[in-house]
Design an enzyme around this catalytic site. Structure first.
Site, PDB file in Angstrom:
ATOM      1  N   ASP A  13       0.821  -1.227   0.000  1.00  0.00           N
ATOM      2  CA  ASP A  13       0.000   0.000   0.000  1.00  0.00           C
ATOM      3  C   ASP A  13       0.849   1.269   0.000  1.00  0.00           C
ATOM      4  O   ASP A  13       0.410   2.315   0.477  1.00  0.00           O
ATOM      5  CB  ASP A  13      -0.953   0.035   1.208  1.00  0.00           C
ATOM      6  N   GLY A  15       1.847   3.028  -2.595  1.00  0.00           N
ATOM      7  CA  GLY A  15       1.520   3.953  -3.680  1.00  0.00           C
ATOM      8  C   GLY A  15       2.262   3.631  -4.963  1.00  0.00           C
ATOM      9  O   GLY A  15       2.565   4.517  -5.760  1.00  0.00           O
ATOM     10  N   GLY A  17       1.310   2.105  -7.689  1.00  0.00           N
ATOM     11  CA  GLY A  17       0.582   2.332  -8.928  1.00  0.00           C
ATOM     12  C   GLY A  17       0.793   3.722  -9.477  1.00  0.00           C
ATOM     13  O   GLY A  17       1.069   3.913 -10.664  1.00  0.00           O
ATOM     14  N   GLY A  40      -4.024  -4.180  -4.901  1.00  0.00           N
ATOM     15  CA  GLY A  40      -4.647  -3.149  -5.712  1.00  0.00           C
ATOM     16  C   GLY A  40      -3.774  -1.926  -5.838  1.00  0.00           C
ATOM     17  O   GLY A  40      -3.314  -1.377  -4.836  1.00  0.00           O
ATOM     18  N   ALA A 300      -7.346  -0.725  -1.269  1.00  0.00           N
ATOM     19  CA  ALA A 300      -7.874  -0.437  -2.603  1.00  0.00           C
ATOM     20  C   ALA A 300      -8.761  -1.567  -3.112  1.00  0.00           C
ATOM     21  O   ALA A 300      -9.735  -1.335  -3.826  1.00  0.00           O
ATOM     22  CB  ALA A 300      -6.715  -0.206  -3.580  1.00  0.00           C
ATOM     23  N   GLU A 305      -9.798  -1.297   6.736  1.00  0.00           N
ATOM     24  CA  GLU A 305      -9.116  -0.206   7.444  1.00  0.00           C
ATOM     25  C   GLU A 305      -7.655  -0.593   7.670  1.00  0.00           C
ATOM     26  O   GLU A 305      -7.348  -1.676   8.147  1.00  0.00           O
ATOM     27  CB  GLU A 305      -9.820  -0.006   8.793  1.00  0.00           C
ATOM     28  N   ARG A 306      -6.743   0.298   7.294  1.00  0.00           N
ATOM     29  CA  ARG A 306      -5.322   0.013   7.502  1.00  0.00           C
ATOM     30  C   ARG A 306      -4.874   0.469   8.885  1.00  0.00           C
ATOM     31  O   ARG A 306      -5.329   1.491   9.388  1.00  0.00           O
ATOM     32  CB  ARG A 306      -4.482   0.714   6.425  1.00  0.00           C
ATOM     33  N   SER A 333       3.647  12.362   1.662  1.00  0.00           N
ATOM     34  CA  SER A 333       4.262  13.342   2.558  1.00  0.00           C
ATOM     35  C   SER A 333       3.240  14.352   3.051  1.00  0.00           C
ATOM     36  O   SER A 333       3.294  14.820   4.199  1.00  0.00           O
ATOM     37  CB  SER A 333       5.391  14.080   1.827  1.00  0.00           C
ATOM     38  N   ASP A 334       2.275  14.687   2.179  1.00  0.00           N
ATOM     39  CA  ASP A 334       1.264  15.692   2.497  1.00  0.00           C
ATOM     40  C   ASP A 334       0.361  15.295   3.654  1.00  0.00           C
ATOM     41  O   ASP A 334      -0.232  16.162   4.315  1.00  0.00           O
ATOM     42  CB  ASP A 334       0.408  15.974   1.264  1.00  0.00           C
ATOM     43  N   SER A 413       6.122  12.492  -3.325  1.00  0.00           N
ATOM     44  CA  SER A 413       4.714  12.662  -3.677  1.00  0.00           C
ATOM     45  C   SER A 413       4.034  13.525  -2.617  1.00  0.00           C
ATOM     46  O   SER A 413       4.192  13.296  -1.424  1.00  0.00           O
ATOM     47  CB  SER A 413       4.022  11.302  -3.766  1.00  0.00           C
TER      48      SER A 413
END
Length: 426
Positions: A13, A15, A17, A40, A300, A305-306, A333-334, A413
């Site tokens: 998970d 990111g 993709g 996903g 995804a 829930e993670r 990061s955001d 990102s």
């Protein structure tokens, strides 16, 4: 030419993709080398969200060849649903996608075995997605698997029925009562989906990829899940059933180790995990909930829930070592934009001793994370276009991570859209 590899360094998970989609313009070929539809990859652009489960994330870059490698396990029904959705959005999938005939097939009975096996484990369950991944890889290793190329053989029906009957015997031994009417309906749908897959270009992917390299084509290998879920090097037994590390690209695509070039390692600015298993930096307080809510941390594919926590540099150093990472890519990061302070686990305290080594097992061991606290940047970074706009505190956070991990962070990102990606040093 060499192949470059892009993979996750945490518990999945991360990111991947989005990053594959961002990096794809640099490459002629994108190849998925392991995993199944339990993984996903989410991509967002032009106001739309797409979730890819089996198809490589380079499919949205027009003209790129996408390959599903032999290390992937394929559910024909889920593949068809995913493919038809992409075709409906205007993508000429048959022109862009090739599938290895050595990829193993997930049968309807594999799903039943997955559920029955988890139920039999009781409180020791792994927390699988229930999509039949584990039983399919088990059949592969025990030399009982059914491969896509088998569907081209005259005795495919006999092979399928033999595997199905073997599974039914196993289910009976687990005390599972199989609804045969429902199974027959699922199998009809599955066999129809096999016919659908056969309308695609079915290839010997190991020959194809090496021929493309010889022609001077550039190849990006896309991994699924994350290094800490690797069946050999992850937090066993709470792992996936394939090799998620960079070496998995060699076996999952038929590429020699000498052909590997850059290894891009992806991680979040914090850490998450789905399902069961140890998680040393997991947060059970309001901070963990805040990270989950701000990061939209839900699976995804599963919607689960993670679990959320601070970044774990002990585990990251280990993953970087195992994978031979040459460049780091930091995601989300955001999500930490509004925090007063950020914590990073730099060591573990186990039985009173401080260590920076990732231990043999995390299970049944009391691990106390040793944290370094850094000031937050308290700035909305989602609209920034260049690293020169980064607040000093965030630049200091990047520098701290690079020093601790001894690897450069080349891409950052700052949001879910492909445009919210900062390539450093430009």
């Amino acid at each position: 030419m060499k192949v470059d590899i892009l993979l996750g360094l945490q518990w999945g998970d991360e990111g991947k993709g989005k990053v594959v989609d961002v990096l794809t313009p640099r490459y002629d070929v994108i190849a998925r080398f392991q995993g199944g539809p339990n993984a996903g990859h989410t991509l967002e652009f032009e106001g739309k969200k797409y979730v890819l489960r089996s198809i490589p994330s380079g499919i949205f870059q027009n003209g790129r060849t996408n390959i599903i490698g032999n290390g992937v396990v394929l559910d024909p029904v889920l593949f068809r649903e995913e493919a038809e959705a992409l075709e409906a959005s205007g993508i000429d999938l048959r022109k862009l996608l090739k599938i290895s005939r050595k990829a193993h097939l997930i049968m309807p009975t594999h799903r039943l075995l997955d559920a029955a096996g988890e139920k039999a484990k009781g409180n020791s369950k792994i927390g699988t997605t229930g999509k039949g991944i584990g039983p399919t890889y088990t059949d592969k290793i025990s030399r009982n698997g059914l491969r896509l190329g088998d569907s081209e053989l005259p005795d495919f029906k006999e092979r399928f029925e033999g595997a199905r009957n073997r599974h039914l015997s196993m289910l009976a031994s687990l005390g599972h009562e199989t609804d045969m009417e429902a199974l027959e309906a699922a199998e009809k749908k599955w066999l129809d989906a096999i016919d659908y897959i056969k309308t695609y270009d079915i290839i010997d992917s190991e020959h194809e990829i090496n021929a493309l390299l010889k022609e001077g084509k550039s190849v990006l290998c896309e991994g699924a899940q994350g290094t800490l879920l690797d069946v050999d090097f992850g937090s066993y037994p709470y792992v996936t059933s394939s090799n998620t590390v960079s070496a998995g690209a060699c076996t999952g695509l038929g590429v020699a180790p000498s052909k590997i070039g850059e290894v891009y390692g992806i991680f979040k600015a914090y850490c998450t995990r789905v399902g069961s298993g140890p998680f040393p930096t997991e947060l059970f307080d309001e901070t963990g909930k805040k990270i989950r809510d701000l990061g939209h941390e839900y699976g995804a594919v599963t919607g689960r829930e993670r679990r959320c926590g601070w970044i774990d540099l002990v585990a990251l150093r280990y993953a970087i070592m195992i994978d031979g990472v040459t460049q780091l890519i930091m995601m989300k990061s955001d999500v930490l934009d509004s925090f007063d302070e950020i914590k990073a686990c730099t060591a573990y305290k186990i039985n009173g001793e401080i260590t920076t080594r990732f231990p043999y097992t995390l299970e049944g061991v009391e691990i106390e994370p040793v944290y370094t606290t850094l000031p937050g940047w308290k700035t909305d970074m989602t609209g920034m276009k260049n690293e020169s706009e980064f607040p000093r505190e965030f630049t200091d956070y990047i520098k701290f991570l690079e020093e601790e991990l001894e690897t450069p962070i080349t891409i950052v990102s700052i949001g879910p859209d492909r445009e919210q990606t900062i390539v450093r040093g430009k």
